[in-house]
Design a protein around this motif. Structure first.
Motif, PDB file in Angstrom:
ATOM      1  N   ALA A   1      -9.675  -1.993  -0.503  1.00  0.00           N
ATOM      2  CA  ALA A   1      -8.805  -0.345   0.137  1.00  0.00           C
ATOM      3  C   ALA A   1      -9.337   0.633   0.056  1.00  0.00           C
ATOM      4  O   ALA A   1      -8.852   1.510   0.994  1.00  0.00           O
ATOM      5  N   ALA A   2     -10.425   1.463  -0.663  1.00  0.00           N
ATOM      6  CA  ALA A   2     -11.124   2.324  -1.188  1.00  0.00           C
ATOM      7  C   ALA A   2     -12.148   2.549   0.094  1.00  0.00           C
ATOM      8  O   ALA A   2     -12.243   3.343   1.157  1.00  0.00           O
ATOM      9  N   ALA A   3     -12.984   1.809   0.694  1.00  0.00           N
ATOM     10  CA  ALA A   3     -13.508   1.222   1.538  1.00  0.00           C
ATOM     11  C   ALA A   3     -12.537   1.697   3.314  1.00  0.00           C
ATOM     12  O   ALA A   3     -12.935   2.681   3.610  1.00  0.00           O
ATOM     13  N   HIS A   4     -11.382   1.028   3.153  1.00  0.00           N
ATOM     14  CA  HIS A   4     -10.381   1.840   3.937  1.00  0.00           C
ATOM     15  C   HIS A   4     -10.071   2.747   4.051  1.00  0.00           C
ATOM     16  O   HIS A   4     -10.130   3.563   5.742  1.00  0.00           O
ATOM     17  N   LEU A   5      -9.519   3.206   3.234  1.00  0.00           N
ATOM     18  CA  LEU A   5      -9.381   4.787   3.014  1.00  0.00           C
ATOM     19  C   LEU A   5     -10.310   5.795   3.827  1.00  0.00           C
ATOM     20  O   LEU A   5     -10.098   6.766   4.325  1.00  0.00           O
ATOM     21  N   ASP A   6     -11.391   4.963   3.010  1.00  0.00           N
ATOM     22  CA  ASP A   6     -12.749   6.434   3.215  1.00  0.00           C
ATOM     23  C   ASP A   6     -13.231   6.166   5.291  1.00  0.00           C
ATOM     24  O   ASP A   6     -13.378   6.707   5.716  1.00  0.00           O
ATOM     25  N   GLU A   7     -12.599   4.566   5.666  1.00  0.00           N
ATOM     26  CA  GLU A   7     -13.058   4.196   6.803  1.00  0.00           C
ATOM     27  C   GLU A   7     -11.983   5.548   7.889  1.00  0.00           C
ATOM     28  O   GLU A   7     -12.073   6.014   8.939  1.00  0.00           O
ATOM     29  N   LEU A   8     -10.039   5.611   7.164  1.00  0.00           N
ATOM     30  CA  LEU A   8      -9.739   5.741   8.355  1.00  0.00           C
ATOM     31  C   LEU A   8     -10.158   7.407   7.930  1.00  0.00           C
ATOM     32  O   LEU A   8      -9.438   8.178   8.726  1.00  0.00           O
ATOM     33  N   ALA A   9      -9.934   7.687   7.259  1.00  0.00           N
ATOM     34  CA  ALA A   9     -10.149   9.185   6.852  1.00  0.00           C
ATOM     35  C   ALA A   9     -11.438   9.751   7.596  1.00  0.00           C
ATOM     36  O   ALA A   9     -11.339  10.922   8.602  1.00  0.00           O
ATOM     37  N   THR A  54       3.506 -10.428  -6.180  1.00  0.00           N
ATOM     38  CA  THR A  54       2.592 -10.899  -4.825  1.00  0.00           C
ATOM     39  C   THR A  54       3.156  -9.667  -4.200  1.00  0.00           C
ATOM     40  O   THR A  54       4.172  -9.322  -4.288  1.00  0.00           O
ATOM     41  N   GLY A  55       2.189  -8.662  -3.384  1.00  0.00           N
ATOM     42  CA  GLY A  55       2.320  -7.446  -2.391  1.00  0.00           C
ATOM     43  C   GLY A  55       0.877  -7.053  -1.660  1.00  0.00           C
ATOM     44  O   GLY A  55       0.331  -8.207  -1.534  1.00  0.00           O
ATOM     45  N   ALA A  56       1.408  -5.992  -1.254  1.00  0.00           N
ATOM     46  CA  ALA A  56       0.346  -5.857  -0.072  1.00  0.00           C
ATOM     47  C   ALA A  56      -0.010  -4.338   0.475  1.00  0.00           C
ATOM     48  O   ALA A  56       1.402  -3.287  -0.388  1.00  0.00           O
ATOM     49  N   LEU A  57      -0.520  -3.273   0.011  1.00  0.00           N
ATOM     50  CA  LEU A  57      -0.895  -2.521  -0.015  1.00  0.00           C
ATOM     51  C   LEU A  57      -1.600  -1.818   1.481  1.00  0.00           C
ATOM     52  O   LEU A  57      -2.771  -2.760   2.044  1.00  0.00           O
ATOM     53  N   TRP A  58      -0.616  -1.424   2.621  1.00  0.00           N
ATOM     54  CA  TRP A  58      -0.522  -0.703   3.899  1.00  0.00           C
ATOM     55  C   TRP A  58      -1.101   0.252   3.989  1.00  0.00           C
ATOM     56  O   TRP A  58      -1.094   1.289   4.006  1.00  0.00           O
ATOM     57  N   LEU A  59      -2.046   0.300   4.571  1.00  0.00           N
ATOM     58  CA  LEU A  59      -2.830   2.012   5.205  1.00  0.00           C
ATOM     59  C   LEU A  59      -2.643   1.698   6.772  1.00  0.00           C
ATOM     60  O   LEU A  59      -3.242   0.854   8.045  1.00  0.00           O
ATOM     61  N   ASP A  60      -2.883   2.813   7.079  1.00  0.00           N
ATOM     62  CA  ASP A  60      -2.954   2.977   8.695  1.00  0.00           C
ATOM     63  C   ASP A  60      -3.032   4.251   9.628  1.00  0.00           C
ATOM     64  O   ASP A  60      -2.848   5.221   8.199  1.00  0.00           O
ATOM     65  N   LEU A  61      -3.731   5.065  10.499  1.00  0.00           N
ATOM     66  CA  LEU A  61      -3.836   6.382  10.526  1.00  0.00           C
ATOM     67  C   LEU A  61      -2.356   6.447  11.782  1.00  0.00           C
ATOM     68  O   LEU A  61      -2.209   5.932  12.802  1.00  0.00           O
ATOM     69  N   HIS A 108       1.497  10.115   3.316  1.00  0.00           N
ATOM     70  CA  HIS A 108       1.455  10.793   4.434  1.00  0.00           C
ATOM     71  C   HIS A 108       0.113  11.408   4.014  1.00  0.00           C
ATOM     72  O   HIS A 108       0.391  12.549   3.835  1.00  0.00           O
ATOM     73  N   HIS A 109      -1.281  11.075   3.592  1.00  0.00           N
ATOM     74  CA  HIS A 109      -2.287  11.705   3.444  1.00  0.00           C
ATOM     75  C   HIS A 109      -2.874  12.408   4.148  1.00  0.00           C
ATOM     76  O   HIS A 109      -3.347  11.566   5.232  1.00  0.00           O
ATOM     77  N   THR A 110      -3.369  13.397   3.895  1.00  0.00           N
ATOM     78  CA  THR A 110      -4.602  14.234   4.886  1.00  0.00           C
ATOM     79  C   THR A 110      -6.160  13.425   4.430  1.00  0.00           C
ATOM     80  O   THR A 110      -5.923  12.265   3.069  1.00  0.00           O
ATOM     81  N   PRO A 111      -7.137  13.904   5.067  1.00  0.00           N
ATOM     82  CA  PRO A 111      -8.472  13.033   4.682  1.00  0.00           C
ATOM     83  C   PRO A 111      -8.740  13.525   3.706  1.00  0.00           C
ATOM     84  O   PRO A 111      -9.260  12.241   2.864  1.00  0.00           O
TER      85      PRO A 111
END
Length: 501
Positions: free
Chosen positions: A220-228, A310-317, A348-351
């Motif tokens: 998840a951390a890698a996805h966040l850096d990629e989207l940022a 169970t569950g999921a963390l969803w990330l998007d731009l 909704h996070h800033t980069p």
């Protein structure tokens, strides 16, 4: 806020969490018993229906009608059997919740908390709860038992993203437990210990935020850096449509189940002449796009396999009010994050905020991996792994025992062996060229070898007898440091400090 005020807030939060946890367990037990009673009532009704249809099948002469009654009787009997099984399940669940309440020691005579169960300190020296030194306890929910640290990252819009380091031990009889990072995006006050969120009005409601294991959290951390990176590079996400969202949702489902792609699409009991793969192609044709997909998700697969929620963390731009933001939503189960219910749960996070969240996720993941209990004469790790040198051995030494959760090996170390072990551990941790990374006993009576490196900087420690039984346990670098420090302390207190290496 002074340190005393902060500690008072933490104590109050821990007290409230203990009360809420006990009440939650009691409520779950009551709900399970209600469900069991309902299933038993339904089973009795189906059994009576089956008997009536069986009588009709035997007495009606018209063959077609009699056969219909016989078929209905069989269906009713089968349904009654399923309902009885469901009743047994919920009764067992109720007993487990009752056992958890008793084990926690939270309920005293009359259903109130006993004063001995809430450590309040002596009024002069605050007693902080046990936390992970790396993560701290920003929200004050660490209880030294289940929760070992909390943190939070604010959002430009929507709720903050909350992190909690959770340790469920071996899970007891109901599931396998484990150590996880809970990631919540509740728009209310969320307590990770009780999984309850409290709004400004109305009763507390349950929110089972996704729990990721260390590897999942790092993904998840890698996805966040990629989207940022994409956001800072000026990437503008395309406006989503129902077709693109449906295609993305189906893509994620197929990614988690390779066999699903070849299955036919079903509408209730009707099977359509198209596969899930065909349906995905149709959705993509309906909304073709040249832009790279930015939606990411991390499923809580490990806790699911362990028998937990169970569950999921969803990330998007996303485009939010004219600005590119990284959307983060902690969703229960396999629910759709685009559902109206989950919109208030989307941060909704800033980069910059996304990168801060990624950094904290990695810190929590490292703390989850490094979990251990150290005490005089012993180091206990997850999964039943341990090293124990508490028993006196020959020639002023110690008997050292290593267990991997299945097998165990015991070696007798002399005082000289112990000093050599302490010295060599220190040399290894400081990258000293004198490091030999093993201890060999006389006459091939045994060995301790930690020369095999691990990717995170730790070592695999193997202990055994040449040609005989051996066990191997993996130690992170902090665990190795804790082992070396405790061994030095124990030898010093035993009157054999020797020169510190």
């Amino acid at each position: 806020m002074t340190s005393v005020d902060q500690e008072a807030m933490r104590v109050a939060n821990r007290y409230a969490a203990t009360v809420a946890k006990a009440e939650t367990l009691q409520a779950r037990a009551a709900a399970c018993r209600t469900a069991a009673d309902r299933y038993r009532r339904d089973a009795r009704a189906n059994q009576e229906s089956a008997e009536q249809h069986a009588v009709a099948a035997r007495t009606i002469r018209e063959a077609t009608i009699a056969a219909e009654h016989a078929r209905t009787a069989r269906d009713a009997e089968a349904e009654a059997a399923r309902e009885i099984l469901a009743a047994h399940y919920y009764e067992a669940q109720a007993e487990q919740y009752d056992a958890q309440t008793r084990a926690a020691g939270a309920i005293a005579t009359g259903g109130t908390l006993t004063s001995q169960e809430i450590p309040m300190g002596d009024g002069t020296t605050p007693q902080a709860a046990s936390t992970s030194p790396a993560v701290g306890d920003v929200l004050g929910y660490a209880d030294g038992d289940t929760c070992h640290g909390t943190d939070q990252v604010p959002a430009a819009a929507g709720p903050a993203t909350t992190l909690a380091l959770m340790d469920y031990g071996d899970g007891g009889t109901s599931w396998d437990g484990g150590r996880y990072i809970a990631i919540g995006t509740s728009p209310h006050r969320w307590n990770p210990v009780t999984n309850l969120e409290q709004s400004d009005s109305g009763p507390a409601m349950g929110y089972a935020a996704p729990h990721l294991d260390p590897a999942e959290a790092e993904t998840a951390a890698a996805h966040l850096d990629e989207l940022a990176d994409l956001a800072e590079a000026g990437h503008r996400p395309p406006k989503p449509t129902k077709w693109s969202r449906a295609a993305q949702r189906l893509e994620h489902l197929l990614a988690g189940d390779a066999d699903l792609a070849g299955e036919k699409v079903r509408i209730i009991d009707d099977e359509l002449p198209v596969t899930m793969r065909d349906l995905l192609a149709l959705l993509r044709d309906k909304q073709p796009t040249t832009a790279a997909a930015t939606r990411r998700y991390v499923a809580a697969a490990t806790i699911d396999q362990a028998g937990g929620d169970t569950g999921a963390l969803w990330l998007d731009l996303v485009d939010h009010q004219g600005a590119t933001r990284i959307a983060v939503a902690g969703v229960e189960g396999t629910e759709d994050p685009d559902d109206d219910f989950w919109q208030p749960y989307t941060a909704h996070h800033t980069p910059g905020q996304a990168r801060e969240l990624a950094t904290k996720l990695r810190t929590f993941a490292a703390s989850a991996r490094d979990s251990h209990d150290i005490e005089p004469g012993a180091l206990h790790l997850r999964g039943g792994r341990y090293l124990d040198w508490s028993m006196p051995g020959p020639d002023g030494g110690r008997s050292i025992e290593a267990g991997d959760g299945v097998d165990a090996v015991i070696l007798d170390l002399t005082g000289e062996h112990l000093r050599h072990l302490r010295e060599q551990l220190h040399y290894t941790l400081t990258a000293d060229p004198r490091a030999q990374e093993f201890v060999s006993l006389d006459d091939d009576a045994g060995y301790i070898d930690w020369s095999t490196p691990l990717p995170d900087g730790g070592r695999q420690l193997e202990m055994g007898v040449p040609g005989g039984q051996a066990v191997a346990i993996e130690l992170t670098r902090p665990q190795m440091a804790a082992l070396g420090e405790q061994l030095h302390t124990d030898l010093t207190e035993a009157g054999d400090p020797g020169p510190r290496p």
